[in-house]
Scaffold this motif. Structure first.
Motif, PDB file in Angstrom:
ATOM      1  N   VAL A  59       0.839  -1.158   0.031  1.00  0.00           N
ATOM      2  CA  VAL A  59       0.066  -0.040   0.120  1.00  0.00           C
ATOM      3  C   VAL A  59       0.783   1.070   0.174  1.00  0.00           C
ATOM      4  O   VAL A  59       1.803   1.294   0.792  1.00  0.00           O
ATOM      5  N   LEU A  60       0.609   2.236  -1.003  1.00  0.00           N
ATOM      6  CA  LEU A  60       1.296   3.534  -1.001  1.00  0.00           C
ATOM      7  C   LEU A  60       0.497   4.586  -1.297  1.00  0.00           C
ATOM      8  O   LEU A  60      -0.262   4.666  -2.169  1.00  0.00           O
ATOM      9  N   LYS A  61       0.232   5.108  -0.188  1.00  0.00           N
ATOM     10  CA  LYS A  61      -0.778   6.359  -0.172  1.00  0.00           C
ATOM     11  C   LYS A  61       0.088   7.551   0.011  1.00  0.00           C
ATOM     12  O   LYS A  61       0.768   7.938   1.036  1.00  0.00           O
ATOM     13  N   ILE A  62      -0.455   8.765  -0.932  1.00  0.00           N
ATOM     14  CA  ILE A  62       0.264  10.124  -0.721  1.00  0.00           C
ATOM     15  C   ILE A  62      -0.897  10.999  -0.556  1.00  0.00           C
ATOM     16  O   ILE A  62      -1.947  10.929  -1.419  1.00  0.00           O
ATOM     17  N   GLY A  63      -0.840  11.915   0.323  1.00  0.00           N
ATOM     18  CA  GLY A  63      -2.060  12.593   0.766  1.00  0.00           C
ATOM     19  C   GLY A  63      -1.457  14.210   1.011  1.00  0.00           C
ATOM     20  O   GLY A  63      -0.489  14.264   1.640  1.00  0.00           O
ATOM     21  N   LEU A  64      -2.631  15.146   0.767  1.00  0.00           N
ATOM     22  CA  LEU A  64      -2.378  16.623   1.123  1.00  0.00           C
ATOM     23  C   LEU A  64      -3.581  17.099   1.117  1.00  0.00           C
ATOM     24  O   LEU A  64      -4.590  16.783   0.520  1.00  0.00           O
ATOM     25  N   GLU A  65      -3.465  18.385   1.696  1.00  0.00           N
ATOM     26  CA  GLU A  65      -4.722  19.163   1.951  1.00  0.00           C
ATOM     27  C   GLU A  65      -5.025  19.749   0.613  1.00  0.00           C
ATOM     28  O   GLU A  65      -4.060  20.233  -0.227  1.00  0.00           O
ATOM     29  N   SER A  66      -6.263  20.111   0.304  1.00  0.00           N
ATOM     30  CA  SER A  66      -6.760  21.004  -0.820  1.00  0.00           C
ATOM     31  C   SER A  66      -6.478  22.423  -0.484  1.00  0.00           C
ATOM     32  O   SER A  66      -7.185  22.861   0.287  1.00  0.00           O
ATOM     33  N   TYR A  70      -2.132  25.773  -4.816  1.00  0.00           N
ATOM     34  CA  TYR A  70      -0.718  25.306  -4.402  1.00  0.00           C
ATOM     35  C   TYR A  70      -0.745  23.956  -4.269  1.00  0.00           C
ATOM     36  O   TYR A  70       0.383  22.891  -4.551  1.00  0.00           O
ATOM     37  N   SER A  71      -1.808  23.070  -4.082  1.00  0.00           N
ATOM     38  CA  SER A  71      -1.788  21.869  -3.886  1.00  0.00           C
ATOM     39  C   SER A  71      -2.033  21.070  -5.388  1.00  0.00           C
ATOM     40  O   SER A  71      -1.803  19.865  -5.548  1.00  0.00           O
ATOM     41  N   PHE A  72      -2.408  21.872  -6.225  1.00  0.00           N
ATOM     42  CA  PHE A  72      -2.780  21.125  -7.503  1.00  0.00           C
ATOM     43  C   PHE A  72      -1.683  20.406  -8.275  1.00  0.00           C
ATOM     44  O   PHE A  72      -1.746  19.566  -8.643  1.00  0.00           O
ATOM     45  N   HIS A  73      -0.692  21.221  -8.338  1.00  0.00           N
ATOM     46  CA  HIS A  73       0.556  20.769  -9.123  1.00  0.00           C
ATOM     47  C   HIS A  73       0.918  19.612  -8.457  1.00  0.00           C
ATOM     48  O   HIS A  73       1.320  18.506  -9.309  1.00  0.00           O
ATOM     49  N   PRO A  74       1.399  19.558  -7.251  1.00  0.00           N
ATOM     50  CA  PRO A  74       2.168  18.283  -6.606  1.00  0.00           C
ATOM     51  C   PRO A  74       1.166  17.214  -6.747  1.00  0.00           C
ATOM     52  O   PRO A  74       1.528  15.983  -6.797  1.00  0.00           O
ATOM     53  N   GLN A  90      -1.636   5.629  -4.642  1.00  0.00           N
ATOM     54  CA  GLN A  90      -2.874   6.307  -4.773  1.00  0.00           C
ATOM     55  C   GLN A  90      -2.573   7.843  -4.040  1.00  0.00           C
ATOM     56  O   GLN A  90      -1.946   8.055  -3.191  1.00  0.00           O
ATOM     57  N   VAL A  91      -3.122   8.939  -4.882  1.00  0.00           N
ATOM     58  CA  VAL A  91      -2.901  10.251  -4.068  1.00  0.00           C
ATOM     59  C   VAL A  91      -4.260  10.814  -3.703  1.00  0.00           C
ATOM     60  O   VAL A  91      -5.118  10.651  -4.364  1.00  0.00           O
ATOM     61  N   PHE A  92      -4.376  11.342  -2.499  1.00  0.00           N
ATOM     62  CA  PHE A  92      -5.554  11.924  -1.820  1.00  0.00           C
ATOM     63  C   PHE A  92      -5.461  13.312  -1.794  1.00  0.00           C
ATOM     64  O   PHE A  92      -4.573  13.730  -1.196  1.00  0.00           O
ATOM     65  N   VAL A  93      -6.623  13.919  -1.987  1.00  0.00           N
ATOM     66  CA  VAL A  93      -6.783  15.232  -1.481  1.00  0.00           C
ATOM     67  C   VAL A  93      -7.795  15.374  -0.525  1.00  0.00           C
ATOM     68  O   VAL A  93      -8.904  15.164  -0.689  1.00  0.00           O
ATOM     69  N   MET A  94      -7.463  16.205   0.727  1.00  0.00           N
ATOM     70  CA  MET A  94      -8.492  16.277   1.997  1.00  0.00           C
ATOM     71  C   MET A  94      -8.760  17.446   2.177  1.00  0.00           C
ATOM     72  O   MET A  94      -8.159  18.441   1.900  1.00  0.00           O
ATOM     73  N   ASN A  95      -9.918  17.675   2.689  1.00  0.00           N
ATOM     74  CA  ASN A  95     -10.429  18.760   3.183  1.00  0.00           C
ATOM     75  C   ASN A  95      -9.694  19.173   4.467  1.00  0.00           C
ATOM     76  O   ASN A  95      -9.525  18.471   5.458  1.00  0.00           O
ATOM     77  N   PRO A  96      -9.349  20.486   4.471  1.00  0.00           N
ATOM     78  CA  PRO A  96      -8.402  20.936   5.594  1.00  0.00           C
ATOM     79  C   PRO A  96      -9.202  21.105   6.933  1.00  0.00           C
ATOM     80  O   PRO A  96      -8.690  20.732   7.899  1.00  0.00           O
ATOM     81  N   LYS A  97     -10.611  21.005   6.940  1.00  0.00           N
ATOM     82  CA  LYS A  97     -11.358  20.970   8.145  1.00  0.00           C
ATOM     83  C   LYS A  97     -11.297  19.618   8.756  1.00  0.00           C
ATOM     84  O   LYS A  97     -11.347  19.491  10.115  1.00  0.00           O
ATOM     85  N   GLN A  98     -11.299  18.500   7.860  1.00  0.00           N
ATOM     86  CA  GLN A  98     -11.191  17.122   8.374  1.00  0.00           C
ATOM     87  C   GLN A  98      -9.822  16.978   9.158  1.00  0.00           C
ATOM     88  O   GLN A  98      -9.949  16.253   9.961  1.00  0.00           O
ATOM     89  N   ILE A  99      -8.828  17.659   8.401  1.00  0.00           N
ATOM     90  CA  ILE A  99      -7.596  17.165   9.101  1.00  0.00           C
ATOM     91  C   ILE A  99      -7.302  17.926  10.363  1.00  0.00           C
ATOM     92  O   ILE A  99      -6.846  17.614  11.366  1.00  0.00           O
ATOM     93  N   ALA A 100      -8.004  19.281  10.424  1.00  0.00           N
ATOM     94  CA  ALA A 100      -8.018  19.971  11.542  1.00  0.00           C
ATOM     95  C   ALA A 100      -8.869  19.316  12.936  1.00  0.00           C
ATOM     96  O   ALA A 100      -8.459  19.250  13.841  1.00  0.00           O
ATOM     97  N   ASN A 101      -9.900  18.549  12.307  1.00  0.00           N
ATOM     98  CA  ASN A 101     -10.855  18.071  13.215  1.00  0.00           C
ATOM     99  C   ASN A 101      -9.806  16.579  13.903  1.00  0.00           C
ATOM    100  O   ASN A 101     -10.022  16.380  14.893  1.00  0.00           O
TER     101      ASN A 101
END
Length: 414
Positions: A59-66, A70-74, A90-101
């Motif tokens: 399993v290889l997962k790469i994640g970053l906040e939306s 700034y996050s679009f290109h990477p 797999q590359v995931f884009v996450m809601n910053p509010k979810q990360i904050a919670n």
């Protein structure tokens, strides 16, 4: 969770990317910083390969906040990298509010970019939380086109309001006397060519009717009736000083050029959207009234339908609900539409609903029922509620890959 896994958390800014690599047990393997550009992303990719060297990673997962651009290109860089694809990344884009919670589960943790990268990687490690896989290029392109179209439509609406304000200076009784749309080709030509009120007043009904019919490409059902209404408005309106009228004519002409330019731009965007949609399988366009543009606007914002548990989540995401105002035994009839949610998805759902109701009797009957329920804001409220009803159909079509049938049910596409 598979024992051999790698989770890469990225905290992205305009200048750099803070990186944290975790294994399946949450052990930090490394953390570092690279620049947010092509050389930096390339160095990060090589660091991932070095970490995986000699290990069987399932399993290889790469994640970053939306974080907008700034996050679009990477995100797209890692999503499209062929070597990473071969490894099943797999590359995931996450809601910053979810990360904050999620971060609240670490009460003693400070706020730093390095720590944020760790939290993102750990969020990926848990896996069951809501995340969105990066969209393919076609969907990214659609979203850019449909959002730009949305902006142009709203800019054009403002310009039309601006035009009507100045039209009231030139001919203050025009809107109350003339039923035909002032934004049709013939009407706009009439004001663009800067006829004075006296010139219009002295023009014969026959000549004015011929002008309208020629400029309007025979689009008027009764051009003579429209010509008479224009002359009635002209003759009953106040007259302006020449210097003021010239200024108003200049402003009206300028606005007309802007509106025409925006119409042409929207037309070009619609062509580009239609071209992309022709290569994407979708079942929304099987619904009468939903063409490639409305379908694109909806699909581009929803993304993977699986990220929504049910249609109610889509409606809430779009902000398609009305606030309830209640105090004691009193419940207000005059309440406002929520301003939360994705404005683009809300716009395209409402526009699609307005089109669908003109083609599908079931939706027209529902609209009329909701229209009669309240004394105020009837059209707006009925249209939003019709859009809310449409969400259920959209969810069924996209989730089950089914086509619309007139009976209100859906069946598998042949």
């Amino acid at each position: 969770m598979p024992p051999h896994a790698l989770f890469v958390g990225l905290d992205v800014s305009s200048f750099d990317i803070k990186v944290c690599l975790l294994d399946s047990e949450g052990v930090k393997l490394s953390s570092f910083t690279v620049s947010n550009d092509l050389p930096g992303a390339t160095a990060l990719r090589e660091a991932i390969f070095r970490t995986m060297d000699g290990q069987s990673v399932e399993v290889l997962k790469i994640g970053l906040e939306s974080t907008s651009v700034y996050s679009f290109h990477p995100a797209m860089f890692f999503h499209q990298d062929e070597e990473l694809r071969k490894l099943g990344a797999q590359v995931f884009v996450m809601n910053p509010k979810q990360i904050a919670n999620f971060k609240k589960s670490y009460p003693d943790m400070d706020k730093t970019d390095e720590i944020d990268a760790f939290v993102i990687a750990d969020y990926l490690r848990f896996g069951r939380l809501s995340m969105s896989v990066v969209k393919e290029s076609q969907y990214v392109a659609l979203q850019q086109l449909t959002r730009s179209r949305y902006q142009l439509v709203h800019q054009m609406t403002k310009e039309k309001q601006h035009f009507l304000q100045h039209l009231s200076y030139k001919c203050n009784t025009f809107q109350e006397n003339v039923e035909s749309s002032v934004f049709g080709q013939a009407m706009m030509d009439l004001f663009f060519e800067k006829y004075s009120l006296e010139e219009l007043a002295q023009m014969s009904i026959e000549d004015l009717a011929d002008y309208l019919q020629t400029k309007g490409k025979n689009g008027f059902h009764d051009p003579e009736k429209v010509a008479k209404s224009i002359q009635k408005a002209v003759r009953s309106s106040y007259r302006l000083d020449k210097v003021v009228e010239d200024s108003i004519d200049l402003i009206l002409g300028t606005i007309i050029e802007l509106i025409r330019t925006m119409k042409a731009q929207i037309k070009q965007i619609d062509k580009a959207i239609t071209k992309i949609m022709a290569g994407l399988p979708n079942t929304l366009q099987s619904t009468p009234g939903i063409g490639p543009v409305f379908a694109a606007g909806i699909i581009a914002e929803i993304g993977q339908i699986e990220r929504f548990e049910a249609e109610a989540k889509i409606a809430k995401y779009a902000g398609l609900y009305w606030r309830k105002h209640q105090s004691g035994r009193f419940t207000a009839d005059d309440t406002s539409l929520s301003r939360n949610g994705n404005q683009y998805l809300r716009y395209y759902l409402v526009e699609a609903a307005n089109s669908v109701r003109r083609h599908v009797p079931e939706y027209q009957a529902y609209y009329e029922k909701k229209y009669r329920e309240v004394p105020k804001h009837q059209h707006k409220r009925a249209l939003v509620l019709t859009a809310r009803k449409l969400v259920r159909l959209v969810d069924a079509l996209l989730r089950n890959h089914q086509i619309y049938t007139p009976q209100g049910s859906v069946k598998h596409e042949a």
